[in-house]
Design a protein around this motif. Structure first.
Motif, PDB file in Angstrom:
ATOM      1  N   MET A  76       0.833  -1.270   0.117  1.00  0.00           N
ATOM      2  CA  MET A  76      -0.087  -0.261   0.119  1.00  0.00           C
ATOM      3  C   MET A  76       0.864   1.104  -0.071  1.00  0.00           C
ATOM      4  SD  MET A  76      -3.256  -1.012   2.692  1.00  0.00           S
ATOM      5  CE  MET A  76      -3.970   0.535   2.475  1.00  0.00           C
ATOM      6  N   ASP A  77       1.982   1.257   0.655  1.00  0.00           N
ATOM      7  CA  ASP A  77       2.739   2.463   0.745  1.00  0.00           C
ATOM      8  C   ASP A  77       3.552   2.712  -0.771  1.00  0.00           C
ATOM      9  OD1 ASP A  77       4.094   4.320   2.870  1.00  0.00           O
ATOM     10  OD2 ASP A  77       6.061   3.627   1.915  1.00  0.00           O
ATOM     11  N   ALA A  78       4.050   1.559  -1.211  1.00  0.00           N
ATOM     12  CA  ALA A  78       4.681   1.617  -2.656  1.00  0.00           C
ATOM     13  C   ALA A  78       3.724   1.964  -3.481  1.00  0.00           C
ATOM     14  CB  ALA A  78       5.190   0.199  -3.107  1.00  0.00           C
ATOM     15  N   TYR A  79       2.419   1.675  -3.596  1.00  0.00           N
ATOM     16  CA  TYR A  79       1.367   2.149  -4.417  1.00  0.00           C
ATOM     17  C   TYR A  79       0.809   3.617  -4.237  1.00  0.00           C
ATOM     18  CZ  TYR A  79       0.216  -2.558  -6.780  1.00  0.00           C
ATOM     19  OH  TYR A  79       0.159  -3.470  -7.395  1.00  0.00           O
ATOM     20  N   GLY A  80       0.878   3.878  -3.078  1.00  0.00           N
ATOM     21  CA  GLY A  80       0.735   5.403  -2.530  1.00  0.00           C
ATOM     22  C   GLY A  80       1.891   6.241  -3.170  1.00  0.00           C
ATOM     23  N   LYS A  81       2.914   5.968  -3.106  1.00  0.00           N
ATOM     24  CA  LYS A  81       4.304   6.753  -3.617  1.00  0.00           C
ATOM     25  C   LYS A  81       4.147   6.597  -5.089  1.00  0.00           C
ATOM     26  CE  LYS A  81       7.054   4.405  -1.335  1.00  0.00           C
ATOM     27  NZ  LYS A  81       8.590   4.230  -0.626  1.00  0.00           N
ATOM     28  N   ALA A  82       3.620   5.636  -5.832  1.00  0.00           N
ATOM     29  CA  ALA A  82       3.416   5.845  -7.246  1.00  0.00           C
ATOM     30  C   ALA A  82       2.150   6.372  -7.603  1.00  0.00           C
ATOM     31  CB  ALA A  82       3.399   4.171  -7.710  1.00  0.00           C
ATOM     32  N   ASN A  83       1.372   7.083  -6.725  1.00  0.00           N
ATOM     33  CA  ASN A  83       0.219   7.718  -6.896  1.00  0.00           C
ATOM     34  C   ASN A  83      -0.759   6.914  -7.630  1.00  0.00           C
ATOM     35  OD1 ASN A  83       0.952  10.253  -6.246  1.00  0.00           O
ATOM     36  ND2 ASN A  83       2.423  10.437  -7.865  1.00  0.00           N
TER      37      ASN A  83
ATOM     38  N   VAL B 158      -7.586  -6.255   2.928  1.00  0.00           N
ATOM     39  CA  VAL B 158      -7.324  -6.572   4.245  1.00  0.00           C
ATOM     40  C   VAL B 158      -8.494  -6.425   5.012  1.00  0.00           C
ATOM     41  CG1 VAL B 158      -6.087  -5.373   5.998  1.00  0.00           C
ATOM     42  CG2 VAL B 158      -4.941  -5.533   3.894  1.00  0.00           C
ATOM     43  N   ALA B 159      -9.472  -5.389   5.014  1.00  0.00           N
ATOM     44  CA  ALA B 159     -10.751  -5.372   5.536  1.00  0.00           C
ATOM     45  C   ALA B 159     -11.657  -6.527   5.637  1.00  0.00           C
ATOM     46  CB  ALA B 159     -11.569  -4.153   5.264  1.00  0.00           C
ATOM     47  N   GLN B 160     -11.351  -7.296   4.503  1.00  0.00           N
ATOM     48  CA  GLN B 160     -12.262  -8.579   4.592  1.00  0.00           C
ATOM     49  C   GLN B 160     -11.697  -9.806   5.307  1.00  0.00           C
ATOM     50  OE1 GLN B 160     -12.366  -9.645   0.161  1.00  0.00           O
ATOM     51  NE2 GLN B 160     -13.915  -7.754  -0.125  1.00  0.00           N
ATOM     52  N   GLU B 161     -10.430  -9.682   5.667  1.00  0.00           N
ATOM     53  CA  GLU B 161      -9.723 -10.623   6.251  1.00  0.00           C
ATOM     54  C   GLU B 161      -9.476 -10.216   7.972  1.00  0.00           C
ATOM     55  OE1 GLU B 161      -6.240 -11.050   4.207  1.00  0.00           O
ATOM     56  OE2 GLU B 161      -7.217 -11.966   2.573  1.00  0.00           O
ATOM     57  N   ILE B 162      -9.093  -8.970   8.200  1.00  0.00           N
ATOM     58  CA  ILE B 162      -8.870  -8.480   9.357  1.00  0.00           C
ATOM     59  C   ILE B 162      -9.629  -7.313   9.662  1.00  0.00           C
ATOM     60  CG2 ILE B 162      -6.816  -9.908   9.706  1.00  0.00           C
ATOM     61  CD1 ILE B 162      -5.193  -7.066   9.272  1.00  0.00           C
ATOM     62  N   ARG B 163      -9.704  -6.752  10.848  1.00  0.00           N
ATOM     63  CA  ARG B 163      -9.970  -5.082  11.088  1.00  0.00           C
ATOM     64  C   ARG B 163      -8.684  -4.454  11.189  1.00  0.00           C
ATOM     65  NH1 ARG B 163     -10.963  -2.745  17.377  1.00  0.00           N
ATOM     66  NH2 ARG B 163     -11.788  -0.791  16.621  1.00  0.00           N
ATOM     67  N   PRO B 164      -8.753  -3.485   9.944  1.00  0.00           N
ATOM     68  CA  PRO B 164      -7.366  -2.716   9.697  1.00  0.00           C
ATOM     69  C   PRO B 164      -7.183  -1.666  11.005  1.00  0.00           C
ATOM     70  CG  PRO B 164      -9.137  -2.653   7.971  1.00  0.00           C
ATOM     71  CD  PRO B 164      -9.745  -3.138   9.058  1.00  0.00           C
ATOM     72  N   ASP B 165      -5.815  -1.644  11.404  1.00  0.00           N
ATOM     73  CA  ASP B 165      -5.385  -1.087  12.212  1.00  0.00           C
ATOM     74  C   ASP B 165      -5.262   0.350  11.836  1.00  0.00           C
ATOM     75  OD1 ASP B 165      -3.089  -1.067  11.259  1.00  0.00           O
ATOM     76  OD2 ASP B 165      -2.208  -2.551  12.894  1.00  0.00           O
ATOM     77  N   ALA B 166      -4.476   1.309  12.676  1.00  0.00           N
ATOM     78  CA  ALA B 166      -4.201   2.763  12.301  1.00  0.00           C
ATOM     79  C   ALA B 166      -3.359   2.773  11.327  1.00  0.00           C
ATOM     80  CB  ALA B 166      -3.743   3.500  13.385  1.00  0.00           C
ATOM     81  N   GLN B 167      -2.148   1.789  11.028  1.00  0.00           N
ATOM     82  CA  GLN B 167      -1.366   2.071   9.874  1.00  0.00           C
ATOM     83  C   GLN B 167      -2.000   1.801   8.326  1.00  0.00           C
ATOM     84  OE1 GLN B 167       1.646  -0.747   9.077  1.00  0.00           O
ATOM     85  NE2 GLN B 167       0.333  -2.640  10.118  1.00  0.00           N
ATOM     86  N   PHE B 168      -3.042   0.964   8.412  1.00  0.00           N
ATOM     87  CA  PHE B 168      -3.667   0.705   7.165  1.00  0.00           C
ATOM     88  C   PHE B 168      -4.527   2.182   6.740  1.00  0.00           C
ATOM     89  CE2 PHE B 168      -2.744  -3.713   8.123  1.00  0.00           C
ATOM     90  CZ  PHE B 168      -2.150  -4.070   6.914  1.00  0.00           C
TER      91      PHE B 168
ATOM     92  N   PHE C 294       0.609  10.392  13.680  1.00  0.00           N
ATOM     93  CA  PHE C 294       0.928  10.313  12.311  1.00  0.00           C
ATOM     94  C   PHE C 294      -0.388  10.705  11.360  1.00  0.00           C
ATOM     95  CE2 PHE C 294       4.307   7.317  14.041  1.00  0.00           C
ATOM     96  CZ  PHE C 294       5.375   8.117  13.618  1.00  0.00           C
ATOM     97  N   THR C 295      -1.466  10.213  11.808  1.00  0.00           N
ATOM     98  CA  THR C 295      -2.691  10.404  10.959  1.00  0.00           C
ATOM     99  C   THR C 295      -2.666  11.962  10.715  1.00  0.00           C
ATOM    100  OG1 THR C 295      -3.706   8.648  12.024  1.00  0.00           O
ATOM    101  CG2 THR C 295      -5.214   9.967  10.636  1.00  0.00           C
TER     102      THR C 295
END
Length: 197
Positions: A91-98, A110-120, A154-155
């Motif tokens: 996700m971080d790499a795709y974000g940097k690639a816009n 991710v949300a289908q598998e776990i409860r996303p935490d703050a980093q996601f 960080f948010t």
């Protein structure tokens, strides 16, 4: 012959040259985006390859096609398919690639598998801000809080950096007022939010 061998020990990609091992992130090649450059070499220990791949995602500037190649390798490696550390790095790499659509896609998986935490959530918000979609980022922040995940320092740093770059002081002041009235306050010590009753 000896000169050729000596030169081969100083290639930018990780190689075994006698007892010396280079394990820094792969530098992006301008001539090739073949997935093979990210795959594990036959004699490379799995943990070293995994760390090299992880650092490549976080510390290298990659094109979308290169990130897709790495993602396909991760998906085909059973030990990594459910490794959420790698999904966050993707996700971080795709974000940097816009590539916001890829960030959203991975977050949904991710949300289908776990409860996303703050980093996601942070990576999702940052992708919207990089696309200059302030309204979308604020909507994500509301969703984050509604899901029970407390924003961390960080948010809010992502928002403040956005306002600094866009020089949008009116929006910055409105955001700070909203933050001051929010039931969540960022905890500077550990980056996690705390409820403020």
């Amino acid at each position: 012959g000896r000169m050729l061998i000596a030169r081969s020990c100083f290639q930018p990609t990780p190689l075994n040259c006698g007892h010396v091992r280079y394990s820094h992130p792969i530098r992006r090649s301008s001539t090739s985006e073949s997935p093979t450059q990210y795959q594990k070499s036959p004699h490379e220990p799995f943990d070293e390859w995994k760390q090299r791949l992880y650092l490549t995602l976080y510390k290298s500037t990659l094109q979308r096609s290169e990130i897709q190649n790495i993602e396909s390798i991760i998906q085909s490696t059973p030990q990594l398919t459910r490794n959420y550390k790698f999904k966050a790095a993707l996700m971080d790499a795709y974000g940097k690639a816009n590539s916001r659509e890829d960030v959203h896609r991975l977050f949904s998986h991710v949300a289908q598998e776990i409860r996303p935490d703050a980093q996601f959530w942070d990576k999702l918000i940052l992708a919207d801000l990089r696309a200059n979609d302030l309204q979308g980022a604020q909507h994500r922040l509301d969703q984050m809080i509604a899901s029970g995940v407390a924003p961390g320092s960080f948010t809010y740093d992502h928002f403040l950096e956005h306002f600094k770059q866009t020089k949008n002081l009116d929006e910055a002041f409105r955001f700070l007022i909203q933050l001051n009235e929010s039931m969540y306050k960022p905890n500077k010590s550990n980056g996690k939010g705390e409820k403020n009753f």
